[in-house]
Design an enzyme around this catalytic site. Sequence first.
Site, PDB file in Angstrom:
ATOM      1  N   HIS A   1      27.525 -26.858 -14.115  1.00 55.46           N
ATOM      2  CA  HIS A   1      26.188 -27.395 -14.356  1.00 55.46           C
ATOM      3  C   HIS A   1      25.371 -27.437 -13.072  1.00 55.46           C
ATOM      4  CE1 HIS A   1      27.051 -31.378 -12.534  1.00 55.46           C
ATOM      5  NE2 HIS A   1      28.267 -31.244 -13.062  1.00 55.46           N
TER       6      HIS A   1
ATOM      7  N   CYS B   1      34.225 -31.187 -12.553  1.00 55.17           N
ATOM      8  CA  CYS B   1      33.263 -30.168 -12.960  1.00 55.17           C
ATOM      9  C   CYS B   1      32.691 -29.464 -11.727  1.00 55.17           C
ATOM     10  CB  CYS B   1      32.147 -30.792 -13.784  1.00 55.17           C
ATOM     11  SG  CYS B   1      32.666 -31.324 -15.432  1.00 55.17           S
TER      12      CYS B   1
END
Length: 487
Positions: free
Chosen positions: A384, A403
């Site tokens: 992201h 992440c």
Amino acid sequence: MRLLFYLLLAWGLAATSTNSTQARALLLANEQAQNTLTVVPPAALSNIQRLLLDTVASAGLRSLQWYNQRATRAFYTQRHYAPAWSAGQQLNEAGEVALALLRKAEDYGLQADNYHMPALQALTKALAQPADSARARAQSARLDVLLTDGLLRFVLHLRRGQLRELTPSPLEEADSAFVPAAWVANALAGPDFAAELLRCQPQQREYQELQQALVRWRKRPTKPQDSVRIRRAQQLALTLERWRWQAIPDTNYVLVNLPAYALEVVERDSVLQTHRLVIGKPESPTPTLSSRLKVFTLTPEWRVPYSIATEEILPKLRDNPRYAARHNYSIYNAKGELIDPKKVDWWDVRKKKFNYTIRQNPGPGNALGSVIFRFRNPYEVFLHATYDTRDFKRPYRALGHGCMRMENPMSLVSYLMRDDSVQTKLPTEAELAAAPVPRRITLERAMPLHVRYATCAVVAGQLRFYADVYNKDEELRQQLFGSLKAF
């Protein structure tokens, strides 16, 4: 027994006309050899047959130390026990090439001693000396068989790695397992034996460039006490080992190299884009994986994971319930109802009984930034953007929860949508921040994504070494080499 011998001979002649694949023929040959050859009269056996059966004691033919006697036997059964690497009592051209490949095993991150090299060199030297014909024939047979046995192990290690030789490579389809005997036989029948043999390696640019870098590194003069140079050579070798475990079968793909904190868009051996990344901290490392980029969301809402909600946000809510509003969080109770965080006594809320859901609204300050790429994986990690880009300037970027945060994500979005027939003009990150409405987009064609761990790589033609951010190299180094002197 004589009848069985003639039956075996008939079967061998029939095998030359079969229409089955080479691999299946070799496997059937091996099974036939297991079931029938052990009862053939000793007088009917050649030197190679005696070595393969390992049941006949005769002068100069002692038991061999096999890596895979079954596969070696299958190789020669298919050849009707004709020598593969020798002509008379000397190595033929293919034999010289095969021996040279094993002698240079270190150029591929392997160790020559693991492929019978000491015994092969001794036999080659012995055959150069005068000897009676029976002894010379026996030594020639031993040389031929040992060279095959070592070569079969060599190609298996090139394909799958030394430590996972029983685990199929990602290059192998579920219905087409790698059969070393078939691979060597096909290479031997080809116009360029060495080139055909070495195609068992991963063909992707990351592996091929690194293997050539290892060759160049080994050509540099190194003093015996130069431990740094030796460790770097081992680092190159163990990284090649990892690439064999997780080879990339695709031509176009997105590649993340965790120690490099980098994402690359690769198309036919060319790097089209490079993005800096922030990855997981050592205590919450980003895993290696393979998946496909198919869906992404512009200006997404962030559903805060339970661990982050209880470990990081709950203590701040206890200090000041207005923390939620300042960071654009919405909090829901167990019934899914939006609540006012100022009306909750957060000191009475326990981490193990946290019956709330926290969501961060889209827009500036959102932890996911302007876009999130979701992909299938068992670890619940994603790729992201972020509105806070300061961390990308740090040299050490293992700072996240697992992440991957990426810089300039809209360039990747544009690339992924380049062939979509419904492509529309994509908004800029400033436009997304001004109108933060989540928009989910599904690509017409998925893009392979591979997350890997390589502490060295060739970047723009230059060999680079990276810090072992998750401390994975040393254990692998010990498994492969044991000490600095082993390579």
